[in-house]
Design an enzyme around this catalytic site. Structure first.
Site, PDB file in Angstrom:
ATOM      1  N   GLU A  73       0.937  -1.178   0.078  1.00 23.31           N
ATOM      2  CA  GLU A  73      -0.058  -0.086  -0.057  1.00 23.31           C
ATOM      3  C   GLU A  73       0.892   1.270  -0.052  1.00 23.31           C
ATOM      4  O   GLU A  73       0.484   2.397  -0.744  1.00 23.31           O
ATOM      5  CB  GLU A  73      -0.985  -0.173   1.332  1.00 23.31           C
ATOM      6  CG  GLU A  73      -1.762  -1.108   1.298  1.00 23.31           C
ATOM      7  CD  GLU A  73      -2.880  -1.250  -0.113  1.00 23.31           C
ATOM      8  OE1 GLU A  73      -2.872  -0.127  -0.846  1.00 23.31           O
ATOM      9  OE2 GLU A  73      -3.105  -2.510  -0.419  1.00 23.31           O
ATOM     10  N   HIS A 133       1.568   2.097  -3.560  1.00 24.28           N
ATOM     11  CA  HIS A 133       0.683   2.964  -4.193  1.00 24.28           C
ATOM     12  C   HIS A 133       0.644   4.194  -3.890  1.00 24.28           C
ATOM     13  O   HIS A 133       0.527   5.098  -5.015  1.00 24.28           O
ATOM     14  CB  HIS A 133      -0.786   2.167  -3.757  1.00 24.28           C
ATOM     15  CG  HIS A 133      -1.310   1.071  -4.345  1.00 24.28           C
ATOM     16  ND1 HIS A 133      -1.222   0.937  -5.795  1.00 24.28           N
ATOM     17  CD2 HIS A 133      -1.536   0.057  -4.111  1.00 24.28           C
ATOM     18  CE1 HIS A 133      -1.550  -0.518  -6.198  1.00 24.28           C
ATOM     19  NE2 HIS A 133      -1.942  -1.001  -4.997  1.00 24.28           N
ATOM     20  N   GLU A 156      -0.788  -2.803  -9.819  1.00 17.57           N
ATOM     21  CA  GLU A 156      -0.849  -3.765  -8.874  1.00 17.57           C
ATOM     22  C   GLU A 156       0.720  -4.533  -8.928  1.00 17.57           C
ATOM     23  O   GLU A 156       1.292  -4.829  -7.954  1.00 17.57           O
ATOM     24  CB  GLU A 156      -1.988  -4.752  -8.961  1.00 17.57           C
ATOM     25  CG  GLU A 156      -3.031  -4.314  -8.537  1.00 17.57           C
ATOM     26  CD  GLU A 156      -3.309  -3.972  -6.870  1.00 17.57           C
ATOM     27  OE1 GLU A 156      -2.617  -4.383  -6.509  1.00 17.57           O
ATOM     28  OE2 GLU A 156      -3.778  -2.868  -6.779  1.00 17.57           O
TER      29      GLU A 156
END
Length: 287
Positions: A132, A135, A206
């Protein structure tokens, strides 16, 4: 081609579809309308997306006193990623999952569910947090927001084409009626193409977040084991999730058959795990 370049090319194709659809709706004026429409939607989505999604999942901020180990992990990963420490939120759901949001690294947020805090061992949880964090560092929230809004604009224009055909207003700048068969094809194929490209962009991001996250936590297998376990848990512990936000989660909170897999926002889990195993074996972390 690098993953970043592939993302750029997919965004370019998505933008080209938008411009083409706008031109079909009304020539140069239609193109201008499409661009302005997408810009307005982008600004609103980009600025308020974090507040909207956190409210949607009733997430509450997680203080350092409530979860000191998790905050320590996030602080270390933020240093490795070279970004400010994001805020931590917890989602009151038993299904183990996590997502990142925030309009830029300075306003980054990582949200984890109660289930993931309870079910994953610390080293695997750290791998998830690293994913995360990637990201946030890669500004994927911005990329996904732009892609999603352009796709939505294409769908809106397709609907406008439908109404223009019904009322006979689908004409070019010279006042000539456009080919009805071509307009019908655009109405059908435009949104499908936009959805497929949007899904491809999400899957590419991803892969990138897996690679970058593995480098931040310095343990690709921790993330690989986490993905394996989360995939298994997701089949047995359902999550109450809005389909519009499924691309945000580390594993898809929604399950479905082969058709849904074609439109999935996530790559096949076995491929993600295989990539991480290769990183562990070679010590290489592609971005």
């Amino acid at each position: 081609m690098t993953s970043q370049f592939k993302t750029f090319m997919l965004m370019a194709v998505l933008s080209a579809v938008l411009i083409f659809m706008g031109g079909a709706l009304g020539g140069q004026n239609g193109i201008l309308f499409a661009l302005v429409f997408a810009l307005i939607m982008n600004v609103g989505s980009y600025w308020y997306s974090d507040k909207i999604v956190l409210s949607m999942y009733r997430a509450q901020e997680l203080s350092p006193e409530d979860a000191p180990m998790v905050h320590q992990m996030v602080e270390e990963l933020a240093r490795n990623a070279g970004v400010p420490k994001p805020r931590l939120y917890i989602v009151p759901q038993d299904a183990p999952n996590a997502f990142a949001t925030g309009r830029n690294p300075e306003h980054g947020v990582i949200a984890v569910t109660q289930g993931i805090m309870r079910l994953l061992p610390p080293e695997q949880l750290k791998g998830v947090l690293a994913h995360e964090m990637a990201h946030i560092a890669n500004r994927d929230i911005l990329v996904q927001t732009v892609a999603g809004v352009i796709a939505s604009a294409i769908t809106a224009i397709a609907n406008m084409l439908q109404w223009a055909m019904i009322f006979g207003g689908n004409r070019d700048e010279e006042g000539n009626s456009t080919n009805p068969l071509a307009a019908i094809a655009l109405m059908i194929l435009g949104p499908i193409a936009a959805s497929l490209i949007q899904m491809a962009i999400s899957r590419r991001r991803e892969y990138m977040a897996d690679a970058a996250g593995a480098s931040y936590c310095k343990d690709p297998m921790a993330l690989a084991y986490a993905l394996h376990n989360l995939d298994a848990y997701s089949r047995n512990i359902p999550m109450q999730a809005n389909p519009a936000t499924e691309n945000m989660f580390i594993v898809n909170p929604l399950t479905g058959g082969s058709v849904q897999r074609l439109f999935s926002t996530h790559p096949p889990m076995e491929e993600r795990i295989a990539n991480l195993q290769e990183m562990a074996n070679t010590g290489r972390y592609p971005h």
